[in-house]
Design a protein around this motif. Structure first.
Motif, PDB file in Angstrom:
ATOM      1  N   MET A   1       0.848  -1.177   0.000  1.00 58.89           N
ATOM      2  CA  MET A   1       0.000   0.000   0.000  1.00 58.89           C
ATOM      3  C   MET A   1       0.891   1.236   0.000  1.00 58.89           C
ATOM      4  N   ASP A   2       1.354   1.596  -1.195  1.00 57.47           N
ATOM      5  CA  ASP A   2       2.267   2.726  -1.324  1.00 57.47           C
ATOM      6  C   ASP A   2       1.538   4.065  -1.275  1.00 57.47           C
ATOM      7  N   GLU A   3       0.325   4.079  -1.770  1.00 60.04           N
ATOM      8  CA  GLU A   3      -0.444   5.320  -1.862  1.00 60.04           C
ATOM      9  C   GLU A   3      -0.901   5.774  -0.479  1.00 60.04           C
ATOM     10  N   PRO A   4      -0.693   7.042  -0.158  1.00 62.84           N
ATOM     11  CA  PRO A   4      -1.209   7.515   1.132  1.00 62.84           C
ATOM     12  C   PRO A   4      -2.737   7.553   1.110  1.00 62.84           C
ATOM     13  N   PHE A   5      -3.326   7.358   2.256  1.00 61.30           N
ATOM     14  CA  PHE A   5      -4.783   7.321   2.376  1.00 61.30           C
ATOM     15  C   PHE A   5      -5.288   8.592   3.042  1.00 61.30           C
ATOM     16  N   ASP A   6      -6.550   8.895   2.783  1.00 58.94           N
ATOM     17  CA  ASP A   6      -7.200  10.042   3.405  1.00 58.94           C
ATOM     18  C   ASP A   6      -8.029   9.643   4.621  1.00 58.94           C
ATOM     19  N   ALA A   7      -8.468   8.373   4.646  1.00 57.54           N
ATOM     20  CA  ALA A   7      -9.357   7.936   5.728  1.00 57.54           C
ATOM     21  C   ALA A   7      -9.177   6.451   5.995  1.00 57.54           C
ATOM     22  N   ARG A  43      -5.280  10.084  13.847  1.00 56.42           N
ATOM     23  CA  ARG A  43      -5.817  11.444  13.976  1.00 56.42           C
ATOM     24  C   ARG A  43      -4.698  12.482  14.000  1.00 56.42           C
ATOM     25  N   ALA A  44      -3.579  12.148  14.634  1.00 56.56           N
ATOM     26  CA  ALA A  44      -2.445  13.069  14.693  1.00 56.56           C
ATOM     27  C   ALA A  44      -1.889  13.345  13.295  1.00 56.56           C
ATOM     28  N   ARG A  45      -2.032  12.389  12.397  1.00 54.36           N
ATOM     29  CA  ARG A  45      -1.552  12.556  11.019  1.00 54.36           C
ATOM     30  C   ARG A  45      -2.611  13.177  10.117  1.00 54.36           C
ATOM     31  N   GLY A  46      -3.760  13.493  10.678  1.00 48.55           N
ATOM     32  CA  GLY A  46      -4.806  14.146   9.901  1.00 48.55           C
ATOM     33  C   GLY A  46      -5.696  13.215   9.106  1.00 48.55           C
ATOM     34  N   LEU A  47      -5.584  11.916   9.332  1.00 55.44           N
ATOM     35  CA  LEU A  47      -6.472  10.998   8.619  1.00 55.44           C
ATOM     36  C   LEU A  47      -7.857  11.020   9.256  1.00 55.44           C
ATOM     37  N   ARG A  48      -8.856  10.960   8.407  1.00 59.67           N
ATOM     38  CA  ARG A  48     -10.232  10.881   8.898  1.00 59.67           C
ATOM     39  C   ARG A  48     -10.522   9.435   9.286  1.00 59.67           C
ATOM     40  N   THR A  49     -11.387   9.264  10.277  1.00 54.58           N
ATOM     41  CA  THR A  49     -11.728   7.923  10.737  1.00 54.58           C
ATOM     42  C   THR A  49     -13.240   7.754  10.751  1.00 54.58           C
ATOM     43  N   ARG A  74     -20.358   5.043  23.876  1.00 53.18           N
ATOM     44  CA  ARG A  74     -19.326   4.562  24.801  1.00 53.18           C
ATOM     45  C   ARG A  74     -18.010   4.310  24.060  1.00 53.18           C
ATOM     46  N   VAL A  75     -18.100   3.781  22.844  1.00 53.01           N
ATOM     47  CA  VAL A  75     -16.904   3.576  22.037  1.00 53.01           C
ATOM     48  C   VAL A  75     -16.201   4.918  21.825  1.00 53.01           C
ATOM     49  N   GLU A  76     -16.958   5.952  21.473  1.00 51.29           N
ATOM     50  CA  GLU A  76     -16.351   7.275  21.268  1.00 51.29           C
ATOM     51  C   GLU A  76     -15.799   7.845  22.570  1.00 51.29           C
ATOM     52  N   GLU A  77     -16.465   7.583  23.667  1.00 49.81           N
ATOM     53  CA  GLU A  77     -15.971   8.047  24.967  1.00 49.81           C
ATOM     54  C   GLU A  77     -14.599   7.440  25.261  1.00 49.81           C
ATOM     55  N   LEU A  78     -14.435   6.174  24.906  1.00 49.23           N
ATOM     56  CA  LEU A  78     -13.185   5.464  25.179  1.00 49.23           C
ATOM     57  C   LEU A  78     -12.106   5.696  24.119  1.00 49.23           C
ATOM     58  N   LEU A  79     -12.523   5.869  22.866  1.00 52.63           N
ATOM     59  CA  LEU A  79     -11.563   5.899  21.762  1.00 52.63           C
ATOM     60  C   LEU A  79     -11.500   7.234  21.022  1.00 52.63           C
ATOM     61  N   GLY A  80     -12.350   8.168  21.374  1.00 54.43           N
ATOM     62  CA  GLY A  80     -12.358   9.457  20.701  1.00 54.43           C
ATOM     63  C   GLY A  80     -13.372   9.496  19.578  1.00 54.43           C
ATOM     64  N   PRO A  81     -13.581  10.686  19.025  1.00 55.57           N
ATOM     65  CA  PRO A  81     -14.639  10.867  18.027  1.00 55.57           C
ATOM     66  C   PRO A  81     -14.262  10.313  16.650  1.00 55.57           C
ATOM     67  N   PHE A  82     -15.270   9.810  15.976  1.00 57.77           N
ATOM     68  CA  PHE A  82     -15.127   9.332  14.607  1.00 57.77           C
ATOM     69  C   PHE A  82     -15.869  10.295  13.692  1.00 57.77           C
ATOM     70  N   GLY A  83     -15.363  10.457  12.485  1.00 55.03           N
ATOM     71  CA  GLY A  83     -15.978  11.376  11.534  1.00 55.03           C
ATOM     72  C   GLY A  83     -17.316  10.907  11.020  1.00 55.03           C
ATOM     73  N   THR A  84     -17.558   9.612  11.065  1.00 54.24           N
ATOM     74  CA  THR A  84     -18.839   9.064  10.630  1.00 54.24           C
ATOM     75  C   THR A  84     -19.058   7.699  11.259  1.00 54.24           C
ATOM     76  N   TRP A  85     -20.320   7.399  11.508  1.00 59.42           N
ATOM     77  CA  TRP A  85     -20.764   6.073  11.930  1.00 59.42           C
ATOM     78  C   TRP A  85     -21.772   5.615  10.898  1.00 59.42           C
ATOM     79  N   GLN A  86     -21.479   4.515  10.233  1.00 57.58           N
ATOM     80  CA  GLN A  86     -22.416   3.937   9.274  1.00 57.58           C
ATOM     81  C   GLN A  86     -22.815   2.555   9.793  1.00 57.58           C
ATOM     82  N   MET A 169       0.983  -0.696   8.247  1.00 57.70           N
ATOM     83  CA  MET A 169       0.877  -0.929   6.815  1.00 57.70           C
ATOM     84  C   MET A 169       0.251   0.272   6.096  1.00 57.70           C
ATOM     85  N   ILE A 170      -0.494   1.082   6.846  1.00 59.62           N
ATOM     86  CA  ILE A 170      -1.250   2.203   6.261  1.00 59.62           C
ATOM     87  C   ILE A 170      -0.437   3.493   6.282  1.00 59.62           C
ATOM     88  N   LEU A 171       0.246   3.750   7.390  1.00 55.27           N
ATOM     89  CA  LEU A 171       0.977   5.025   7.522  1.00 55.27           C
ATOM     90  C   LEU A 171       2.300   4.997   6.793  1.00 55.27           C
TER      91      LEU A 171
END
Length: 171
Positions: A1-7, A43-49, A74-86, A169-171
């Motif tokens: 995975m050479d290409e950088p990802f946005d999310a 998140r520190a690298r600016g990737l959306r989650t 509760r997941v967000e309370e423990l792990l921080g905010p996510f940009g979307t929940w689907q 593998m992603i970063l």
């Protein structure tokens, strides 16, 4: 995975948190090893989650939408905010377009995060996560658990022993 990802999109149960079947109790939420650190690094690298999760307990009448929302909070309370929940609330027999392995959840998350699927990686613990990513045109990393079938591991394009390795593998 050479290409950088946005999310990075995560499956919830068995990937971000320990899988408690049909869990409607926020007190039973336990993060998977490394989840906090991995999300902090992304998140520190600016990737959306985001999170893409089948929740058939709703369609089966086992869980209410409110219970799933309370667990997700509760997941967000423990792990921080996510940009979307689907979330797919449908019973597996309904044949919806959102339930993984269909691409609907991944595509909806990409739209919500304003990213192209080819700039997204999906991290999950079963073949349906990998298949949903492929169907949407996204990349994937399978992080197997005790419920992952051998054939799912064998056919996954990329596997990692844990979340930290997957993110490496992603970063």
């Amino acid at each position: 995975m050479d290409e950088p990802f946005d999310a990075v999109l995560f499956d919830r149960d068995g990937t971000l948190i320990r899988d408690v079947p049909y869990n409607g109790d926020p007190d039973r939420v336990t993060p998977m090893p490394g989840a906090r650190e991995v999300l902090r690094a992304l998140r520190a690298r600016g990737l959306r989650t985001g999170v893409v999760s089948n929740q058939s307990g709703i369609g089966r009448g086992i869980l209410a939408h409110e219970q799933v929302a309370a667990v997700n909070a509760r997941v967000e309370e423990l792990l921080g905010p996510f940009g979307t929940w689907q979330i797919c609330p449908h019973h597996p027999d309904e044949g919806c377009a959102c339930r993984k392995p269909a691409p609907g959840l991944v595509l909806a998350a990409c739209e919500a995060l304003d990213v192209r699927p080819e700039r997204v990686v999906v991290v999950g613990d079963i073949g349906a996560d990998v298949d949903a990513a492929a169907a949407a045109g996204a990349s994937s990393v399978l992080v197997p658990t005790e419920v992952t079938l051998r054939e799912e591991v064998d056919r996954a394009p990329r596997t990692a022993p844990d979340l930290e390795s997957a993110i490496g593998m992603i970063l």
